[in-house]
Write an enzyme that holds these catalytic residues in place. Sequence first.
Site, PDB file in Angstrom:
ATOM      1  CB  SER A 143      18.212  -5.905   0.472  1.00  0.00           C
ATOM      2  OG  SER A 143      19.286  -5.843   1.374  1.00  0.00           O
ATOM      3  CE1 TYR A 158      15.117  -1.774   7.818  1.00  0.00           C
ATOM      4  CE2 TYR A 158      17.342  -0.956   7.466  1.00  0.00           C
ATOM      5  CZ  TYR A 158      16.037  -1.131   7.022  1.00  0.00           C
ATOM      6  OH  TYR A 158      15.684  -0.658   5.782  1.00  0.00           O
ATOM      7  CE  LYS A 162      15.019  -4.035   5.029  1.00  0.00           C
ATOM      8  NZ  LYS A 162      13.855  -4.384   4.199  1.00  0.00           N
TER       9      LYS A 162
HETATM   10  P1  NAP Z   1       7.283   2.958   4.823  1.00  0.00           P
HETATM   11  O1  NAP Z   1       6.519   3.972   4.098  1.00  0.00           O
HETATM   12  O2  NAP Z   1       7.295   2.984   6.317  1.00  0.00           O
HETATM   13  O3  NAP Z   1       6.792   1.533   4.320  1.00  0.00           O
HETATM   14  C1  NAP Z   1       6.872   0.355   5.051  1.00  0.00           C
HETATM   15  C2  NAP Z   1       5.775  -0.557   4.527  1.00  0.00           C
HETATM   16  O4  NAP Z   1       5.886  -1.858   5.119  1.00  0.00           O
HETATM   17  C3  NAP Z   1       4.391  -0.021   4.857  1.00  0.00           C
HETATM   18  O5  NAP Z   1       3.597  -0.087   3.693  1.00  0.00           O
HETATM   19  C4  NAP Z   1       3.884  -0.987   5.918  1.00  0.00           C
HETATM   20  O6  NAP Z   1       2.479  -1.164   5.780  1.00  0.00           O
HETATM   21  C5  NAP Z   1       4.600  -2.262   5.530  1.00  0.00           C
HETATM   22  N1  NAP Z   1       4.709  -3.195   6.648  1.00  0.00           N
HETATM   23  C6  NAP Z   1       5.436  -3.062   7.776  1.00  0.00           C
HETATM   24  N2  NAP Z   1       5.251  -4.127   8.580  1.00  0.00           N
HETATM   25  C7  NAP Z   1       4.390  -4.956   7.936  1.00  0.00           C
HETATM   26  C8  NAP Z   1       3.819  -6.207   8.242  1.00  0.00           C
HETATM   27  N3  NAP Z   1       4.090  -6.846   9.383  1.00  0.00           N
HETATM   28  N4  NAP Z   1       2.982  -6.775   7.333  1.00  0.00           N
HETATM   29  C9  NAP Z   1       2.687  -6.137   6.181  1.00  0.00           C
HETATM   30  N5  NAP Z   1       3.201  -4.962   5.827  1.00  0.00           N
HETATM   31  C10 NAP Z   1       4.038  -4.372   6.697  1.00  0.00           C
HETATM   32  O7  NAP Z   1       8.808   3.001   4.409  1.00  0.00           O
HETATM   33  P2  NAP Z   1       9.571   2.677   3.037  1.00  0.00           P
HETATM   34  O8  NAP Z   1      10.826   3.452   3.104  1.00  0.00           O
HETATM   35  O9  NAP Z   1       8.689   2.813   1.875  1.00  0.00           O
HETATM   36  O10 NAP Z   1       9.962   1.148   3.254  1.00  0.00           O
HETATM   37  C11 NAP Z   1       9.752   0.147   2.261  1.00  0.00           C
HETATM   38  C12 NAP Z   1      10.914  -0.829   2.294  1.00  0.00           C
HETATM   39  O11 NAP Z   1      12.106  -0.147   1.879  1.00  0.00           O
HETATM   40  C13 NAP Z   1      11.230  -1.418   3.662  1.00  0.00           C
HETATM   41  O12 NAP Z   1      11.511  -2.799   3.528  1.00  0.00           O
HETATM   42  C14 NAP Z   1      12.476  -0.677   4.101  1.00  0.00           C
HETATM   43  O13 NAP Z   1      13.265  -1.423   5.001  1.00  0.00           O
HETATM   44  C15 NAP Z   1      13.158  -0.480   2.763  1.00  0.00           C
HETATM   45  N6  NAP Z   1      14.182   0.570   2.725  1.00  0.00           N
HETATM   46  C16 NAP Z   1      13.838   1.887   2.882  1.00  0.00           C
HETATM   47  C17 NAP Z   1      14.828   2.861   2.818  1.00  0.00           C
HETATM   48  C18 NAP Z   1      14.511   4.333   2.973  1.00  0.00           C
HETATM   49  O14 NAP Z   1      15.455   5.145   3.070  1.00  0.00           O
HETATM   50  N7  NAP Z   1      13.260   4.742   2.978  1.00  0.00           N
HETATM   51  C19 NAP Z   1      16.157   2.496   2.604  1.00  0.00           C
HETATM   52  C20 NAP Z   1      16.479   1.155   2.454  1.00  0.00           C
HETATM   53  C21 NAP Z   1      15.472   0.195   2.505  1.00  0.00           C
HETATM   54  P3  NAP Z   1       1.445  -1.276   7.003  1.00  0.00           P
HETATM   55  O15 NAP Z   1       1.912  -0.371   8.098  1.00  0.00           O
HETATM   56  O16 NAP Z   1       0.152  -0.851   6.371  1.00  0.00           O
HETATM   57  O17 NAP Z   1       1.426  -2.724   7.375  1.00  0.00           O
END
Ligand code: NAP
Length: 251
Positions: A143, A158, A162
Amino acid sequence: MTTLENKVALVTGGTSGIGRTTAIAFACAGAKVVVVGRREQEGNETVRLIREAGSDGLFVQADVAKEADVEATVAAAVNKFGSLDIAFNNAGMLGQNASLAEQTEQAYDRIFAVNVKGVFLCMKYEISQMLAQDNGGTIVNTSSINGFRPLAPGFSIYNASKTAVIMLTKTAALEYASQKIRINAIAPGPIETDMLNQATGGNSKAFENFVPAGRLGKPDDIANAVVWLCSDSADYVNGHTLAVDGGVLAA
Ligand code: NAP
């Protein structure tokens, strides 16, 4: 030290950021890891890092918004490693930073398809597999602290997606608690990844002032919590959404 020896873990969004780091942390704890995402080169790189950490891995190219892809992914995991014990449903997308009236129907449909339907589909096939085994399993969904409250204007779709992840998690946890399947969620604060860079227009350091801990989170901060949630040490933790945010939600 936490051990996930003899476990098979699946990580969606394992091609970068939080997912890649958690996949490696699972490997360091002894699990075999199935890495899921759309980018093949990045997925294979995560598998290389998993092997470097002393375990074994498999990359499955899949879009979590497509049911056939998700079903085939779980089947590929079981075909390769024999079971599915742990799943980290972490794939997600952000969309554009715009006020609600500027958002589009297409953006809404795609963000909900990936962030909500993707988690639903993954849990559907993972739970079916875990029920077919006699030893249950554990799932963590990603989330966000934005699922509890918006930290700033923008990203309404978004944020709503979440919140939906939290309720999917709680309801599924209730449904399967008696069948040895635990389901929790993680709510990251601002974590230094490509997505945070996108959210802040490349100015993520400016966010540090909003974090009581005085620093941005690192993917390892989330990976450590997810490994614990998936371990036997968290055996009585179920249906919970754990904020890992340096105190942002407390402020
Ligand atoms: P990220 O590096 O951009 O990772 C996003 C990941 O999701 C990538 O590995 C991408 O892989 C995958 N993805 C996106 N669309 C997809 C699809 N349709 N099918 C399969 N895979 C998909 O960013 P991150 O921060 O690590 O994000 C990971 C999670 O953490 C997300 O759910 C995000 O909302 C959550 N989050 C992040 C933060 C933050 O500050 N970074 C805060 C709160 C929550 P591909 O492009 O290879 O498909």
